[in-house]
Design a protein around this motif. Structure first.
Motif, PDB file in Angstrom:
ATOM      1  N   ASN A 248      -2.504  68.255  11.675  1.00 20.01           N
ATOM      2  CA  ASN A 248      -2.650  67.230  12.867  1.00 20.01           C
ATOM      3  C   ASN A 248      -1.975  66.080  12.447  1.00 20.01           C
ATOM      4  O   ASN A 248      -1.758  65.211  13.637  1.00 20.01           O
ATOM      5  N   THR A 275      -8.459  58.557  17.944  1.00 20.58           N
ATOM      6  CA  THR A 275      -9.169  59.598  18.355  1.00 20.58           C
ATOM      7  C   THR A 275     -10.537  59.169  18.443  1.00 20.58           C
ATOM      8  O   THR A 275     -11.337  58.307  17.694  1.00 20.58           O
ATOM      9  N   HIS A 277     -12.911  61.410  17.998  1.00 22.28           N
ATOM     10  CA  HIS A 277     -13.590  62.308  17.118  1.00 22.28           C
ATOM     11  C   HIS A 277     -14.702  63.380  17.740  1.00 22.28           C
ATOM     12  O   HIS A 277     -15.343  64.082  17.178  1.00 22.28           O
ATOM     13  N   ARG A 279     -14.745  66.383  19.129  1.00 25.47           N
ATOM     14  CA  ARG A 279     -14.131  67.568  19.573  1.00 25.47           C
ATOM     15  C   ARG A 279     -14.642  68.580  20.395  1.00 25.47           C
ATOM     16  O   ARG A 279     -14.106  69.406  20.651  1.00 25.47           O
ATOM     17  N   ILE A 282     -13.006  69.645  23.865  1.00 31.24           N
ATOM     18  CA  ILE A 282     -12.035  70.504  23.996  1.00 31.24           C
ATOM     19  C   ILE A 282     -12.527  71.930  24.733  1.00 31.24           C
ATOM     20  O   ILE A 282     -11.936  72.492  25.640  1.00 31.24           O
ATOM     21  N   THR A 292     -10.951  64.067  26.411  1.00 37.97           N
ATOM     22  CA  THR A 292     -10.197  65.099  25.678  1.00 37.97           C
ATOM     23  C   THR A 292      -8.863  64.750  25.428  1.00 37.97           C
ATOM     24  O   THR A 292      -8.392  64.906  24.195  1.00 37.97           O
ATOM     25  N   CYS A 295      -9.332  62.463  22.147  1.00 37.68           N
ATOM     26  CA  CYS A 295      -9.916  63.370  21.091  1.00 37.68           C
ATOM     27  C   CYS A 295      -8.561  63.930  20.311  1.00 37.68           C
ATOM     28  O   CYS A 295      -8.499  63.793  19.222  1.00 37.68           O
ATOM     29  N   LEU A 296      -7.956  64.684  21.172  1.00 39.44           N
ATOM     30  CA  LEU A 296      -6.593  65.348  20.616  1.00 39.44           C
ATOM     31  C   LEU A 296      -5.465  64.562  20.303  1.00 39.44           C
ATOM     32  O   LEU A 296      -4.904  64.585  19.381  1.00 39.44           O
ATOM     33  N   THR A 338      -8.673  68.938   9.187  1.00 36.79           N
ATOM     34  CA  THR A 338      -8.612  68.508  10.698  1.00 36.79           C
ATOM     35  C   THR A 338      -8.606  69.411  11.573  1.00 36.79           C
ATOM     36  O   THR A 338      -7.837  69.134  12.670  1.00 36.79           O
ATOM     37  N   ASN A 340      -9.149  71.510  14.295  1.00 38.61           N
ATOM     38  CA  ASN A 340      -9.411  71.334  15.648  1.00 38.61           C
ATOM     39  C   ASN A 340      -9.212  69.809  16.432  1.00 38.61           C
ATOM     40  O   ASN A 340      -9.409  69.684  17.326  1.00 38.61           O
ATOM     41  N   TYR A 341      -8.362  69.055  15.612  1.00 39.75           N
ATOM     42  CA  TYR A 341      -7.905  67.723  16.203  1.00 39.75           C
ATOM     43  C   TYR A 341      -6.504  67.990  16.826  1.00 39.75           C
ATOM     44  O   TYR A 341      -6.052  67.349  17.327  1.00 39.75           O
ATOM     45  N   TRP A 378     -14.029  78.412  17.244  1.00 40.77           N
ATOM     46  CA  TRP A 378     -12.787  78.355  16.479  1.00 40.77           C
ATOM     47  C   TRP A 378     -12.520  79.391  15.490  1.00 40.77           C
ATOM     48  O   TRP A 378     -11.502  79.512  15.095  1.00 40.77           O
TER      49      TRP A 378
END
Length: 625
Positions: A248, A275, A277, A279, A282, A292, A295-296, A338, A340-341, A378
């Motif tokens: 990330n 971010t 945070h 998640r 998503i 979104t 976050c990303l 991290t 799914n960041y 995920w």
């Protein structure tokens, strides 16, 4: 035929190669090039396309060709003239040295040798970690100082200061090597080390999640060669090495941050944007685009620039860096920080590139969510993710909802509708959401949470119940260094408190917990129980890949079975303040024709015909006979 046994044709070809080699070597091979990444590569890879980054002053002005009949697929120049990305096809390139020629106006200016090395035998088919393993998590700077000569380094800013709680304390790779027998004696079969690549931040660099060079081991831990040696020494002892990989972000001191290849190599905003945070945005069909995006694309913290995995150059760089470390250090797995960041498509492509190259390679991602559905989204081949046509290709996720339950469950003496052991039961009742429940990392703590012995105020009975649960449920158990000797740490006091030095890892420590003689009576109590439990776990297939049947807790007693066709284990966890007698007729569908059970902790036999007495705040792990 000459005296070397060459024919005239062979002799002429050999002489031609020698002349070419001497010609290339006579040129200034270091001119204009400051860095090459990857620094070398391997022949016979699944993906033959290799993107090589050359970095140096105005390097992009040169035309590039390559020797040895190697084919250049693409030459990519960016807005920064100090970079050039050359993609070659290694399909027909054997393990050899190739020479890149850099020219202007068809006039050769300099050459650069690049090595294609031979892979290890069966490298692509390497075995990784799975549910038969127990993973031991270490923070190298806080584990053991095996080499005092590397405590500080001229190339890095922060110097050794063990008096500073958040400073560099001197633990290193040699310290891990020196204590491999200790780790193995616990029943551990794999070691997850927090990142070891260079982190050149001026302060708090010991955690190494803000990396400044992802092809170089931090010199305060050792060298790249030391890391390879760690891998080799571990494999001699049947231990697996798991690298903590960060997709990330990098650190603000990463050398590229001083001279970005492209403006969109990292995510940038008009003003610093962190971010949020969140998640869940998503997969949230109701989420706003701005939430979104932040976050990303927002930075994790100000010292950790957010990498742009939707940039093909960045994504290829990260894929190749990961694969390079697997080949170079002979790794057995990744834990991805991290996970799914990162850009969802980019991180899925990154993961698939690795598992395509190594079909048996396991990767566990940090999916720090508080809902089984959010975590299951995920995992590879998730039916939940498929609703949105998404597949992360990630084999293993971390079971954070179990962590949430463990953080309170053993302090709740009187079970009720939603208290006590019911929390554990409810967690496993949602296993239907996961494509592969065996590929979950189960843990009571890690380097980012309160220590379990802090949560339970050093109550040894609660520690035993916690560890017994981790050792016998589905998934891959992970132990955090020092808990096996009763170490405590309060997250509210800061990260340094949950990342204290392991006693005995430094010369002059009054307490050496690495040896039975050096441990206190209390430390030996914790250690002996932990080692007994997890060494037993290594021997029992039922708790590795067996099925699970559990029963609704009664009186705060949780009973479940792990079983294969040949073995059955019955676990009884009494979280009640009073002893309980459990009638066995309720569990007949799993007890079947078994007559007795031997407790693996005490060696006592229990008759299964009527009822089983379970002491207060205790656990029985019975191998049925």
């Amino acid at each position: 035929m000459n005296k070397f046994g060459f024919t005239r044709t062979q002799n002429d070809a050999f002489l031609k190669k020698i002349i070419l080699f001497l010609f290339f070597m006579s040129l200034n091979v270091t001119a204009q090039i400051d860095k090459i990444e990857p620094p070398f590569w391997y022949a016979g890879m699944h993906n033959p396309d290799l993107q090589i980054m050359f970095y140096g002053k105005d390097i992009a002005k040169y035309q590039v060709t390559v020797s040895n009949e190697t084919k250049i697929i693409n030459v990519k120049r960016t807005e920064n003239p100090n970079y050039i990305f050359v993609t070659i096809d290694t399909r027909k390139t054997a393990a050899t040295d190739v020479f890149f020629s850099f020219s202007t106006n068809n006039k050769l200016q300099f050459t650069q040798k690049y090595s294609i090395k031979k892979r290890r035998e069966q490298s692509a088919q390497r075995k990784s970690f799975d549910a038969s393993d127990m993973m031991y998590l270490v923070m190298p700077d806080r584990f053991a100082n095996g080499d005092k000569n590397n405590d500080s380094n001229n190339a890095t800013v922060e110097k050794f200061n063990r008096e500073l709680p958040g400073g560099r304390h001197g633990g290193d790779i040699q310290g891990i090597i020196n204590n491999l027998d200790y780790i193995a004696s616990l029943g551990a079969t794999a070691i997850w080390s927090t990142p070891l690549c260079e982190d050149n931040d001026a302060a708090y660099s010991y955690h190494t999640y803000a990396q400044s060079d992802v092809y170089k081991i931090d010199p305060r831990y050792g060298t790249n060669e030391d890391y390879v040696r760690l891998s080799s020494e571990m494999h001699k002892k049947n231990l697996k090495l798991i690298m903590d990989y960060v997709t990330n972000h990098w650190g603000i001191e990463h050398w590229m941050m001083k001279d970005l290849p492209t403006k969109d190599w990292i995510h940038q905003f008009d003003n610093f944007t962190q971010t949020n945070h969140k998640r869940s945005t998503i997969s949230d069909i109701n989420a706003s685009k701005i939430d979104t995006q932040i976050c990303l694309d927002g930075w994790f913290v100000a010292s950790m620039p957010d990498l742009n995995q939707s940039n093909t150059l960045v994504l290829n760089y990260l894929k190749q860096n990961a694969i390079w470390w697997i080949e170079y250090a002979n790794l057995d797995g990744f834990r991805v920080d991290t996970y799914n960041y990162s850009d969802p498509k980019g991180i899925a492509d990154w993961t698939k590139a690795i598992t395509d190259e190594y079909p048996n390679f396991n990767i566990v991602g940090e999916i720090w969510m508080h809902s089984q559905a959010q975590m299951a989204y995920w995992q590879k081949d998730s039916k939940i993710g498929a609703i949105q046509n998404y597949n992360s290709h990630l084999p293993t996720v971390m079971d954070f909802t179990l962590l949430d339950a463990i953080a309170t469950v053993f302090n709740e003496d009187d079970g009720s509708w939603d208290k006590g052991m019911v929390k554990a039961y409810d967690n496993f009742s949602n296993d239907f959401l996961y494509p592969n429940p065996n590929n979950l990392l189960v843990f009571a703590e890690n380097h980012d949470t309160n220590r379990i012995n802090e949560v339970y105020n050093s109550d040894f009975d609660k520690y035993k119940m916690t560890m017994a649960l981790l050792a016998t449920v589905r998934g891959i158990p992970q132990l955090y260094y020092g808990s096996e000797i009763g170490m405590r740490g309060d997250k509210n006091k800061g990260d340094a408190d949950i990342r204290q030095d392991f006693p005995g890892g430094w010369e002059g420590d009054q307490n050496n917990a690495f040896t039975p003689e050096g441990r206190t009576e209390g430390q030996n109590q914790y250690f002996d129980f932990t080692a007994q439990l997890f060494n037993w776990r290594k021997t029992n297939e039922a708790v590795h890949f067996g099925k699970m049947t559990h029963y609704i807790p009664e009186n705060n007693v949780y009973v479940y079975f792990r079983y294969t066709q040949n073995k059955t284990v019955m676990v009884l966890i009494n979280n009640n303040k009073e002893a309980q007698n459990m009638k066995t007729n309720r569990f007949q569908e799993n007890i079947k024709n078994y007559k007795s059970g031997k407790d693996i902790l005490t060696n006592n036999d229990y008759d299964l015909s009527n009822e089983i007495a379970v002491a207060s705040k205790s656990v029985l792990i019975l191998e049925l006979q």
